[in-house]
Design an enzyme around this catalytic site. Structure first.
Site, short mmCIF file in Angstrom:
data_model
loop_
_atom_site.label_atom_id
_atom_site.label_comp_id
_atom_site.label_asym_id
_atom_site.label_seq_id
_atom_site.Cartn_x
_atom_site.Cartn_y
_atom_site.Cartn_z
N THR A 1 0.83 -1.21 0.00
CA THR A 1 0.00 0.00 0.00
C THR A 1 0.87 1.25 0.00
OG1 THR A 1 -1.64 -1.25 1.27
CG2 THR A 1 -1.99 1.11 1.07
N GLY B 1 2.26 1.89 5.70
CA GLY B 1 1.17 0.92 5.82
C GLY B 1 1.19 0.24 7.17
N ASP C 1 0.11 -3.89 9.19
CA ASP C 1 -0.44 -5.23 9.11
C ASP C 1 -1.81 -5.30 9.76
OD1 ASP C 1 1.96 -6.12 7.90
OD2 ASP C 1 2.89 -6.28 9.86
N LYS D 1 3.03 -3.65 12.89
CA LYS D 1 3.79 -3.54 11.65
C LYS D 1 4.96 -4.52 11.71
CE LYS D 1 4.84 0.50 10.06
NZ LYS D 1 4.47 0.06 8.70
N GLY D 2 5.56 -4.76 10.56
CA GLY D 2 6.73 -5.62 10.53
C GLY D 2 6.61 -6.83 9.64
N GLY E 1 7.02 -6.91 6.61
CA GLY E 1 8.14 -6.84 5.67
C GLY E 1 9.48 -6.75 6.36
N GLU F 1 11.12 1.72 10.13
CA GLU F 1 9.83 2.39 10.00
C GLU F 1 9.50 3.16 11.28
OE1 GLU F 1 7.39 -0.56 6.96
OE2 GLU F 1 7.52 -1.09 9.07
N LYS G 1 -7.45 -4.61 6.95
CA LYS G 1 -6.47 -4.40 8.02
C LYS G 1 -7.09 -3.83 9.29
CE LYS G 1 -3.32 -5.78 5.23
NZ LYS G 1 -2.34 -4.88 4.61
#
Length: 228
Positions: free
Chosen positions: A35, A87, A89, A99-100, A102, A108, A126
């Site tokens: 995204t 973006g 998760d 997040k994380g 990726g 980030e 999400k």
């Protein structure tokens, strides 16, 4: 049951919406993921049309995409961030995030925390009432056993993230490992965040608490903007 991935159109609309926010002279944190990639491409189009910004990428992936899009880059050593676009998760009420996915959550969080304004881009899949996906934890490779023990003592079930198409674990851009730590429903994100961040050997965790200013939620036919 939660869905696990939104449509490309929903992601595109969310990313393109947030990419309209930066103004001339802004330093923009550019996030990682599918995204956020739409936001980067739209920012590139705006730069091509004359927008004067500089970007600070959060990963090798976002750096490469920003360069491809023609966005001039800078670093946190030289500039502070006016607005970060990234973006997530999962997005819970009040803008608490996981997040994380990726494995870029350490950089980030560094960029997103530095920003005067942090805008999250997401599709409806999400959005949740409470966070419940595994929390990524980046850790020093030498600290694997002590961090696993600490996560288990905190009620989590840690799994070392395995790399795809090669043997061994995922290695982050920082040269570290990632544990995906399942805690079930996270009733107290702030408390869990404090536990993880005070664990020796942990570089960063994927709980983002109290950082988000605005969420742009894309759908097939529009964008909903939520202030946090």
């Amino acid at each position: 049951m939660k869905q696990t991935g939104g449509s490309d159109e929903a992601k595109r609309r969310a990313g393109a919406s947030a990419a309209q926010l930066p103004e001339d002279g802004d330093v923009v944190g550019v996030g990682t993921g599918s995204t956020a990639a739409y936001a980067i491409r739209t920012l590139g189009e705006r730069v091509d049309a004359g927008l004067d910004i500089r970007g600070i990428p959060t990963s090798y992936q976002s750096r490469a995409l920003a360069r491809e899009a023609g966005i001039p880059l800078t670093t946190l050593d030289d500039d502070s961030v006016d607005i970060a676009i990234d973006g997530a998760d999962q997005v819970a009420e009040a803008g608490t995030l996981v997040k994380g996915g990726g494995a870029a959550h350490a950089r980030e969080k560094l960029v997103d925390t530095d920003a005067d304004r942090f805008v999250v881009v997401a599709d409806p899949t999400k959005l949740v009432e409470q966070l419940d996906v595994p929390v990524p934890v980046e850790l020093l490779p030498e600290a694997r056993r002590p961090v696993i023990d600490a996560v288990e003592q905190a009620g989590g079930k840690p799994t070392l993230r395995a790399a795809k198409r090669k043997d061994g674990p995922v290695v982050t851009d920082n040269g570290n490992f990632v544990l995906d730590c399942a805690f079930g429903t996270v009733d107290d994100p702030s408390g869990l965040a404090r536990t993880l961040e005070t664990t020796p050997g942990v570089v960063e965790h994927g709980l983002f608490v109290g950082l988000v200013d605005e969420v742009h939620v894309g759908s097939e036919d529009g964008v909903e903007r939520r202030e946090c």
